[in-house]
Write a protein that holds these residues in place. Sequence first.
Motif, mmCIF file in Angstrom:
data_model
loop_
_atom_site.group_PDB
_atom_site.id
_atom_site.type_symbol
_atom_site.label_atom_id
_atom_site.label_comp_id
_atom_site.label_asym_id
_atom_site.label_seq_id
_atom_site.Cartn_x
_atom_site.Cartn_y
_atom_site.Cartn_z
ATOM 1 N N LEU A 105 -16.356 70.382 -27.408
ATOM 2 C CA LEU A 105 -15.135 69.588 -27.582
ATOM 3 C C LEU A 105 -14.104 69.995 -26.550
ATOM 4 N N ARG A 106 -13.583 69.017 -25.829
ATOM 5 C CA ARG A 106 -12.640 69.348 -24.763
ATOM 6 C C ARG A 106 -11.475 68.356 -24.714
ATOM 7 N N PRO A 107 -10.367 68.719 -25.325
ATOM 8 C CA PRO A 107 -9.208 67.827 -25.320
ATOM 9 C C PRO A 107 -8.419 67.907 -24.005
ATOM 10 N N GLY A 242 -20.032 64.992 -19.260
ATOM 11 C CA GLY A 242 -18.927 65.620 -19.996
ATOM 12 C C GLY A 242 -18.322 66.771 -19.210
ATOM 13 N N ASP A 243 -19.170 67.508 -18.519
ATOM 14 C CA ASP A 243 -18.702 68.627 -17.695
ATOM 15 C C ASP A 243 -17.760 68.117 -16.605
ATOM 16 N N ILE A 244 -18.190 67.094 -15.911
ATOM 17 C CA ILE A 244 -17.400 66.576 -14.791
ATOM 18 C C ILE A 244 -16.101 65.932 -15.293
ATOM 19 N N THR A 246 -14.394 66.534 -17.855
ATOM 20 C CA THR A 246 -13.394 67.448 -18.410
ATOM 21 C C THR A 246 -12.691 68.275 -17.343
ATOM 22 N N ASP A 247 -13.300 68.427 -16.183
ATOM 23 C CA ASP A 247 -12.524 69.014 -15.078
ATOM 24 C C ASP A 247 -11.486 67.997 -14.588
ATOM 25 N N ILE A 248 -11.820 66.717 -14.652
ATOM 26 C CA ILE A 248 -10.817 65.701 -14.278
ATOM 27 C C ILE A 248 -9.708 65.658 -15.329
ATOM 28 N N PRO A 276 -12.461 78.579 -22.385
ATOM 29 C CA PRO A 276 -11.757 77.511 -21.668
ATOM 30 C C PRO A 276 -12.701 76.747 -20.741
ATOM 31 N N VAL A 277 -12.227 75.612 -20.263
ATOM 32 C CA VAL A 277 -13.045 74.770 -19.377
ATOM 33 C C VAL A 277 -13.300 75.465 -18.033
ATOM 34 N N HIS A 278 -12.327 76.227 -17.585
ATOM 35 C CA HIS A 278 -12.421 76.785 -16.224
ATOM 36 C C HIS A 278 -13.457 77.898 -16.098
HETATM 37 MN MN LIG Z 1 -17.502 72.870 -16.086
#
Ligand SMILES: [Mn+2]
Length: 353
Positions: A105-107, A242-244, A246-248, A276-278
């Motif tokens: 999950l990535r808000p 989803g990975d890409i 969520t960096d955007i 975290p996403v990073h």
């Molecule tokens: Mn990533």
Amino acid sequence: MKVFNIASIPGDGIGKEVVPAAKHVLEVLAEIHGGLRFEFTDFPWDCHYYLENGSMMPEDGLETLKPYDAIFLGAVGNKKLVPDHISLWGLLIKIRREFEQVINLRPAKMFHGVKSPLANPKDFDLIVVRENSEGEYSSIGGRIYQGEDEIAIQNGVFSRKGTERAIRFAFELAKKRNRHVTSATKSNGIYHSMPFWDEVFEDVAKDYPNVKTESQHIDALAAFFVTRPEQFDVIVGSNLFGDILTDIGAAIMGSVGIAPAANINVNGKYPSMFEPVHGSAPDIVGQGIANPIGQIWTAKMMLDHFGEEELGEVLLDVVESVLKDGFLTPDVGGQSTTKEVTDEVIARLQAKQ
Ligand SMILES: [Mn+2]
Ligand SMILES: NC(=O)C1=CN([C@@H]2O[C@H](COP(=O)(O)OP(=O)(O)OC[C@H]3O[C@@H](n4cnc5c(N)ncnc54)[C@H](O)[C@@H]3O)[C@@H](O)[C@H]2O)C=CC1
Ligand SMILES: CC(=O)C(=O)O
Ligand SMILES: [K+]
């Protein structure tokens, strides 16, 4: 007194800077609450550990982690020491898979006070449901021949179970939000898996007549994240898409240093993992300027997972006020250090007492 036992894995690079910051914040929150406590156990599993031991975690690492209520992770990866695919598959991806953390999950939302690279950002508030156990993240395939004849074959894995699970999760989440699900696809170019994805999406959508649906190819969708993010609510995507995305999502908030994530085990058999996403940000490591907000917001997602939503809300409110008042690390245009931002979050939490 409620006690939450948390396995803490700072990992590599700035993970070692932002995890201690967020742990400190959690400890202060526990004091404020009065009725709960976090018991952290640190695990020194990173690329240095690999060089000394030949693996990213001990052989019984997963068994060691299993009894914990949650895993709180920073980032994995230091390609000067270990190739990225070895370090990530040996720790991060291993935990995601073996612990059946099938949903990521990535808000992403607009923060006042943080300059978005978008010229005229509207108030966006979206969440990406990323399939987290299969898809394009795959070790199936191989390499044959050498030199100019070399061939690499990489297979994706899309099970009906995994695909449906992610899509259904997105619809359930949308019911609690703005009743809109967007599917990330690429069925014009990816011949087998993406038409399959679309079919499953359409099937599941039938069970949710009150949820609006939309399907977009990932290339267009990536552009829409930039041109009209305010029109999204829940977006469901495969592991890579989803990975890409969520960096955007992180970038339009102002920095990947802000964005949180939760790797959710939905069957209750294993702990979930919050990171975290990073990544490990080797370009800024050791300077004390890593943005701690992504890790701190990730802590909020962990609180939500524990059913402590009220406390999580308190934390997110404080984070928003700290950013609004200009306590910003360099990645978001400020001059504050990791410590200064963290201290401000803590001071404002204490002031609420
Ligand atoms: Mn990533
Ligand atoms: N979940 C994980 O553990 C992830 C691990 N990685 C690993 O991290 C390493 C570096 O990967 P990159 O592709 O460079 O992605 P990255 O996310 O580490 O860095 C991308 C850019 O964002 C900046 N950045 C990231 N987090 C920040 C923060 N908290 N505060 C301020 N600036 C921040 C970095 O300085 C860099 O300029 C690689 O080894 C990669 O495999 C990458 C992404 C996710
Ligand atoms: C590895 C990576 O970039 C991620 O899972 O977000
Ligand atoms: K991470």
